[in-house]
Write a protein that holds these residues in place. Structure first.
Motif, short mmCIF file in Angstrom:
data_model
loop_
_atom_site.label_atom_id
_atom_site.label_comp_id
_atom_site.label_asym_id
_atom_site.label_seq_id
_atom_site.Cartn_x
_atom_site.Cartn_y
_atom_site.Cartn_z
N UNK A 69 -6.43 7.58 106.76
CA UNK A 69 -7.25 7.42 106.89
C UNK A 69 -7.85 7.53 107.95
N UNK A 70 -7.29 6.90 109.31
CA UNK A 70 -7.96 7.43 110.31
C UNK A 70 -7.95 8.66 110.82
N UNK A 71 -5.89 9.28 110.73
CA UNK A 71 -6.31 10.69 111.46
C UNK A 71 -7.16 11.70 110.23
N UNK A 72 -7.17 11.49 108.61
CA UNK A 72 -8.56 12.16 107.91
C UNK A 72 -9.50 12.60 108.66
N UNK A 73 -9.58 10.99 108.92
CA UNK A 73 -11.68 10.41 109.50
C UNK A 73 -11.66 11.26 110.94
N UNK A 74 -10.58 11.12 111.86
CA UNK A 74 -10.92 11.45 113.03
C UNK A 74 -10.13 12.68 114.00
N UNK A 75 -9.42 13.32 113.01
CA UNK A 75 -8.86 14.00 113.67
C UNK A 75 -8.36 15.42 112.66
N UNK A 76 -8.46 15.10 111.76
CA UNK A 76 -8.97 16.69 111.01
C UNK A 76 -9.89 17.32 110.53
N UNK A 77 -9.24 18.59 110.94
CA UNK A 77 -11.52 19.02 110.85
C UNK A 77 -10.63 20.27 109.83
N UNK A 78 -11.76 20.98 109.10
CA UNK A 78 -11.60 22.14 108.06
C UNK A 78 -12.43 23.17 108.52
N UNK A 79 -11.91 24.49 108.30
CA UNK A 79 -12.65 25.82 108.93
C UNK A 79 -13.61 25.68 107.12
N UNK A 80 -14.77 26.95 106.97
CA UNK A 80 -15.14 26.98 106.10
C UNK A 80 -14.71 27.74 105.16
#
Length: 112
Positions: free
Chosen positions: A83-94
């Protein structure tokens, strides 16, 4: 294989995140957050089902109970880390913004 996907379907450009644990390809009906939440809920429902708790609480073997409690606690820590990784270290491109697939092999011609 990756060549079966169009670059416009890829929403994760960070190759370090290309694993079974991370969403790479866009889904038609769910946002990345909705998919992540659904997967975590499914995992929780599986691991926290009453039968699993019953097996821990009523285990006659003390060592078995200790192992199962340790395993459950390890799973909880993994979920928190994810959850921490997803919330703070995961970005998606459009979706639709990539014109070519990430990585050095993406620019090489496909041999037939």
């Amino acid at each position: 294989p990756l060549k079966n996907f169009r670059p416009s379907e890829i929403i994760q450009s960070d190759l370090d995140k290309w694993s079974y644990r991370n969403q790479v390809v866009a889904t038609p009906y769910l946002t990345p957050f909705e998919l992540f939440l659904g997967v975590k809920l499914t995992e929780a429902l599986h691991h926290l089902r009453p039968k699993a708790w019953k097996r821990i609480i009523f285990a006659k073997d003390k060592r078995y109970r200790q192992i199962m409690i340790f395993s459950m606690w390890a799973g909880i820590k993994v979920v928190i880390a994810e959850v921490i990784e997803y919330a703070f270290r995961t970005d998606f491109v459009q979706r639709g913004s990539l014109k070519h697939l990430p990585g050095p092999e993406a620019h090489l011609p496909v041999l037939k």
